[in-house]
Design a protein around this motif. Structure first.
Motif, PDB file in Angstrom:
ATOM      1  N   VAL A 119       0.706  -0.682   0.188  1.00 42.49           N
ATOM      2  CA  VAL A 119       0.460  -0.083   0.406  1.00 42.49           C
ATOM      3  C   VAL A 119       0.862   0.824  -0.174  1.00 42.49           C
ATOM      4  CG1 VAL A 119      -1.355   1.470   1.421  1.00 42.49           C
ATOM      5  CG2 VAL A 119      -2.051  -1.695   1.408  1.00 42.49           C
ATOM      6  N   GLN A 120       1.340   0.978   0.534  1.00 37.70           N
ATOM      7  CA  GLN A 120       2.244   2.414   1.285  1.00 37.70           C
ATOM      8  C   GLN A 120       3.171   2.720  -0.632  1.00 37.70           C
ATOM      9  OE1 GLN A 120       5.611   1.650   4.481  1.00 37.70           O
ATOM     10  NE2 GLN A 120       3.942   2.751   5.658  1.00 37.70           N
ATOM     11  N   LYS A 132       2.240   1.840  -3.469  1.00 35.57           N
ATOM     12  CA  LYS A 132       1.790   2.423  -4.598  1.00 35.57           C
ATOM     13  C   LYS A 132       1.307   3.358  -4.300  1.00 35.57           C
ATOM     14  CE  LYS A 132      -1.029  -2.229  -5.500  1.00 35.57           C
ATOM     15  NZ  LYS A 132      -2.149  -2.988  -4.550  1.00 35.57           N
ATOM     16  N   SER A 133       1.040   4.115  -2.632  1.00 25.38           N
ATOM     17  CA  SER A 133       0.543   5.271  -2.530  1.00 25.38           C
ATOM     18  C   SER A 133       2.227   6.415  -2.941  1.00 25.38           C
ATOM     19  CB  SER A 133       0.468   5.574  -0.738  1.00 25.38           C
ATOM     20  OG  SER A 133       1.864   5.986  -0.261  1.00 25.38           O
ATOM     21  N   THR A 134       2.926   5.918  -3.079  1.00 25.06           N
ATOM     22  CA  THR A 134       3.683   6.673  -3.468  1.00 25.06           C
ATOM     23  C   THR A 134       3.951   7.493  -5.053  1.00 25.06           C
ATOM     24  OG1 THR A 134       5.825   5.245  -3.893  1.00 25.06           O
ATOM     25  CG2 THR A 134       5.820   6.648  -1.400  1.00 25.06           C
ATOM     26  N   GLN A 191     -12.838   3.132   1.118  1.00 20.56           N
ATOM     27  CA  GLN A 191     -11.105   2.342   0.867  1.00 20.56           C
ATOM     28  C   GLN A 191     -10.475   1.205   1.510  1.00 20.56           C
ATOM     29  OE1 GLN A 191      -8.897   6.050   1.489  1.00 20.56           O
ATOM     30  NE2 GLN A 191      -8.738   6.478  -1.130  1.00 20.56           N
TER      31      GLN A 191
END
Length: 107
Positions: free
Chosen positions: A59-60, A62-64, A99
């Motif tokens: 998730v981290q 993908k968030s970047t 989400q």
């Protein structure tokens, strides 16, 4: 009247020198023994991550990678600073739940 050798300084210095020499000899012998001893196999360290930690890392990552709409960010900052921004709590809760279900695969 004079007193000589009140603390046997001469004798104490001889004893101290003997101790130092003994320690140096022991250290030298230990170093030689370590050099001549067969080397033991090198231990390999390992790390394992729990499934939750792996999901969090994904998730981290993908968030970047997600592009940021900088204009929208600036517009929201100004609205918050001026006190014009309002939050609808029901809408916010619904979006958070949506989400979470997308992230964790729950319906």
């Amino acid at each position: 009247m004079s007193i000589n050798n009140i603390n046997n300084n001469g004798q104490k210095q001889v004893i101290d020198n003997q101790k130092v020499n003994q320690q140096q000899t022991q250290n030298h012998q230990a170093n030689e023994a370590a050099k001549s001893a067969p080397s033991q196999p090198v231990r390999q360290d390992s790390v394992s991550l729990t499934q939750s930690a792996q999901q969090l890392a994904q998730v981290q990552k993908k968030s970047t990678e997600v592009p940021v709409n900088q204009e929208k960010v600036e517009r929201l900052k100004k609205a918050i600073q001026s006190g014009e921004y309002s939050v609808n709590p029901e809408n916010l809760a619904k979006n958070i739940a949506l989400q979470e279900s997308e992230i964790f695969g729950r319906n």
